[in-house]
Design a protein around this motif. Structure first.
Motif, short mmCIF file in Angstrom:
data_model
loop_
_atom_site.label_atom_id
_atom_site.label_comp_id
_atom_site.label_asym_id
_atom_site.label_seq_id
_atom_site.Cartn_x
_atom_site.Cartn_y
_atom_site.Cartn_z
N GLU A 1 -2.77 -1.49 -9.00
CA GLU A 1 -3.39 -1.97 -7.83
C GLU A 1 -3.79 -3.44 -7.86
O GLU A 1 -3.60 -4.43 -7.05
CB GLU A 1 -4.79 -1.47 -7.68
N ARG B 1 -11.72 -8.40 0.16
CA ARG B 1 -11.85 -7.17 0.00
C ARG B 1 -11.57 -6.44 1.47
O ARG B 1 -11.13 -5.33 1.57
CB ARG B 1 -13.26 -6.55 -0.66
N ASP B 2 -12.36 -7.06 2.47
CA ASP B 2 -12.30 -6.41 3.79
C ASP B 2 -11.08 -6.22 4.42
O ASP B 2 -10.36 -5.37 4.98
CB ASP B 2 -13.17 -7.27 4.68
N LYS C 1 0.88 -1.23 0.14
CA LYS C 1 0.20 -0.06 -0.01
C LYS C 1 0.88 1.28 0.10
O LYS C 1 0.43 2.32 -0.80
CB LYS C 1 -0.98 -0.01 1.19
N TRP D 1 -7.90 -6.65 2.62
CA TRP D 1 -7.26 -5.49 1.75
C TRP D 1 -7.52 -4.26 2.36
O TRP D 1 -6.44 -3.24 2.61
CB TRP D 1 -7.54 -5.55 0.39
N GLU D 2 -8.61 -3.77 2.72
CA GLU D 2 -9.15 -2.34 2.96
C GLU D 2 -9.07 -2.00 4.33
O GLU D 2 -9.11 -1.10 5.04
CB GLU D 2 -10.58 -2.03 2.51
N LYS E 1 -2.75 -6.48 -5.30
CA LYS E 1 -3.65 -7.37 -4.77
C LYS E 1 -3.49 -8.66 -4.85
O LYS E 1 -3.73 -9.59 -4.17
CB LYS E 1 -5.25 -6.89 -5.13
#
Length: 229
Positions: A152, A224-225, A138, A227-228, A156
């Protein structure tokens, strides 16, 4: 369905929200608090006599009553209540009665819970192990002057691979991917990284991708959760 099965199913459905809290847990202790809260909720509907005895014992015990009263509407309220319930002499008999009822309708509550617990602990282990690499990825993305969607996607993919290394069911799949991208160090996918080899359209990427997403679901989360976060 028999009347007993209907009653049990209704109690289970009523307490699904308690069971779903496993997805918020970050440790084994927290998981066991949620487990026992679920059992307590089930018992309140299926074992009224044992539940009543437990509730009474918690009320008449000054230590339990005070701790519960002081924790009302506080973040640790559930933990305090479960701790008090476990300390009661009525706790074990309540659990025994609940499990007897579950067995009578061919339901294994311990198996149901252990499946959720294993999935959550496995996912926590994976995201904790891959976290340092995610921070690096990141930071790199944030420092790219003209960041593109492909940048990105590449980041990922690397993070997803890092997660797969800690998921036992994906041992062979992650090893196969290492061969495809000529990775020398399984724990350092950035070493000798070649973006041209990391192609998400490759046939061998799909099982790794799906495997990580399935592990996330077993852990009550999503890629997704993770990663974020």
């Amino acid at each position: 369905m028999t009347p007993e099965e209907i009653l049990f199913t209704n109690a289970f459905n009523t307490n699904r929200s308690a069971l779903a809290l496993f997805s918020k847990c970050t440790s084994l202790d927290e998981l066991h608090i949620v487990r026992d809260a679920f059992y307590l909720g089930m018992a309140s509907l299926l074992c009224p006599q044992e539940y009543g005895s437990l509730r009474e014992s918690m009320i008449i015990d000054p230590t339990s009553f005070t701790s519960i009263a002081n924790s009302l509407n506080k973040p640790n309220g559930l933990e305090v209540m479960i701790t008090a319930a476990r300390a009661s002499d009525e706790w074990e008999s309540l659990l025994a009665s609940l499990h007897e009822i579950a067995t009578g309708v061919n339901s294994d509550l311990d198996y149901i819970w252990s499946t959720l617990e294993r999935g959550r602990l496995e996912w926590l282990s994976a995201i904790n192990a891959a976290h340092p690499l995610k921070v690096i990825l990141k930071d790199a993305l944030n420092n790219v002057e003209k960041r593109t969607e492909n940048d990105e996607v590449d980041a990922k993919m690397i993070y997803m691979y890092a997660l797969s290394v800690s998921i036992p069911a994906l041992t062979d799949i992650s090893a196969a991917w290492r061969k495809i991208v000529n990775m020398d160090d399984s724990l350092n996918p950035l070493k000798n990284y070649n973006a041209d080899l990391w192609d998400c359209r490759h046939d061998d990427w799909r099982p790794l991708d799906l495997g990580v997403q399935e592990a996330a679901e077993r852990g009550g989360s999503s890629f997704r959760d993770a990663w974020e976060a």
